[in-house]
Design a protein around this motif. Structure first.
Motif, short mmCIF file in Angstrom:
data_model
loop_
_atom_site.label_atom_id
_atom_site.label_comp_id
_atom_site.label_asym_id
_atom_site.label_seq_id
_atom_site.Cartn_x
_atom_site.Cartn_y
_atom_site.Cartn_z
N LYS A 22 0.82 -1.21 0.00
CA LYS A 22 0.00 0.00 0.00
C LYS A 22 0.86 1.27 0.00
O LYS A 22 1.94 1.30 0.59
CB LYS A 22 -0.94 0.00 1.21
N VAL A 23 0.34 2.30 -0.65
CA VAL A 23 1.04 3.58 -0.77
C VAL A 23 0.27 4.64 0.01
O VAL A 23 -0.94 4.80 -0.16
CB VAL A 23 1.18 3.99 -2.25
N PHE A 24 1.01 5.36 0.86
CA PHE A 24 0.40 6.37 1.72
C PHE A 24 0.98 7.76 1.41
O PHE A 24 2.20 7.91 1.30
CB PHE A 24 0.67 6.06 3.19
N ALA A 25 0.11 8.74 1.27
CA ALA A 25 0.54 10.13 1.21
C ALA A 25 0.34 10.75 2.59
O ALA A 25 -0.69 10.52 3.23
CB ALA A 25 -0.26 10.90 0.16
N LYS A 54 9.74 2.62 2.75
CA LYS A 54 10.04 4.05 2.62
C LYS A 54 9.52 4.61 1.30
O LYS A 54 8.98 5.72 1.26
CB LYS A 54 11.56 4.26 2.70
N GLU A 55 9.66 3.80 0.26
CA GLU A 55 9.26 4.25 -1.08
C GLU A 55 7.76 4.47 -1.18
O GLU A 55 7.29 5.21 -2.06
CB GLU A 55 9.71 3.22 -2.12
N ASN A 56 7.00 3.83 -0.31
CA ASN A 56 5.54 3.91 -0.35
C ASN A 56 4.95 4.91 0.62
O ASN A 56 3.75 4.89 0.91
CB ASN A 56 4.94 2.52 -0.09
N ILE A 57 5.80 5.81 1.13
CA ILE A 57 5.34 6.92 1.97
C ILE A 57 5.75 8.21 1.28
O ILE A 57 6.94 8.50 1.13
CB ILE A 57 5.92 6.86 3.38
N ILE A 58 4.78 8.99 0.85
CA ILE A 58 5.02 10.22 0.09
C ILE A 58 4.64 11.41 0.95
O ILE A 58 3.47 11.56 1.33
CB ILE A 58 4.20 10.22 -1.21
#
Ligand SMILES: Nc1c(NC[C@H](O)[C@H](O)[C@H](O)CO)[nH]c(=O)[nH]c1=O
Ligand SMILES: CC(=O)[C@@H](O)COP(=O)(O)O
Length: 158
Positions: A22-25, A54-58
């Motif tokens: 999952k990707v989180f902003a 780390k890559e999936n936290i923007i």
């Protein structure tokens, strides 16, 4: 129940969904940076501790909490983002400005979540003073940033 009655960062990790992909902003207000920075760290660390890469936290920064709604919309409309966490701290001043900001950002964030059908988390403190804010950003009442991150994770497992 108020924050004064419970450390709201104490949560059960049972039944949390698998969020490895999952990707989180995380959208962060620059106002009261000592508070929002601590809240961001709490949210970031909580996501990482629960398997988010780390890559999936923007992270995106905005001038103030009033701008969180628009920034949340810009992130929520992206198909590669699964959830948005909004971090802010609006401290009561001498005028009614506090009321207008708090109302606008609460309604704005809600509308974005409903429009884009994905979790957009209200991680915005609305304290009466700086101390109440610090108490909820890693102080005696926990860290609302942690709580916002767990809320996002739980909503993805709905
Ligand atoms: N006083 C606080 C503000 N004020 C700024 C507004 O959020 C907004 O940026 C401005 O009205 C321009 O649109 N913002 C906070 O996040 N916290 C405050 O305590
Ligand atoms: C919440 C605010 O915008 C606040 O900092 C403004 O303070 P004041 O109401 O004293 O102008």
């Amino acid at each position: 129940m108020s924050s004064a009655d419970k450390n709201l960062s104490a949560f059960s990790k049972k039944h949390l969904p698998d969020i490895d992909t999952k990707v989180f902003a995380i959208v962060v207000s620059e106002w009261n940076e000592a508070v929002t920075g601590a809240m961001y760290e709490g949210a970031y660390n909580t996501l990482r501790e629960n398997g988010v890469t780390k890559e999936n936290i923007i992270r995106k920064d905005v001038p103030g909490s009033f701008e969180l709604s628009l920034a949340a919309q810009w992130m929520a409309k992206r198909e590669d983002i699964d959830a948005v966490i909004c971090i802010g701290c609006v401290i009561q001043g001498e005028t009614k400005h506090f009321d207008f900001i708090c109302s606008a950002v609460a309604h704005g964030i809600t509308n974005v979540s409903l429009k884009y059908d994905k979790p957009v988390i209200f991680g915005v403190l609305t304290p009466n003073n700086q101390q109440q804010a610090l108490d909820r950003a890693g102080g005696k009442h926990g860290n609302k940033g942690d709580e916002a991150a767990i809320t996002a994770i739980k909503m993805l497992g709905f």
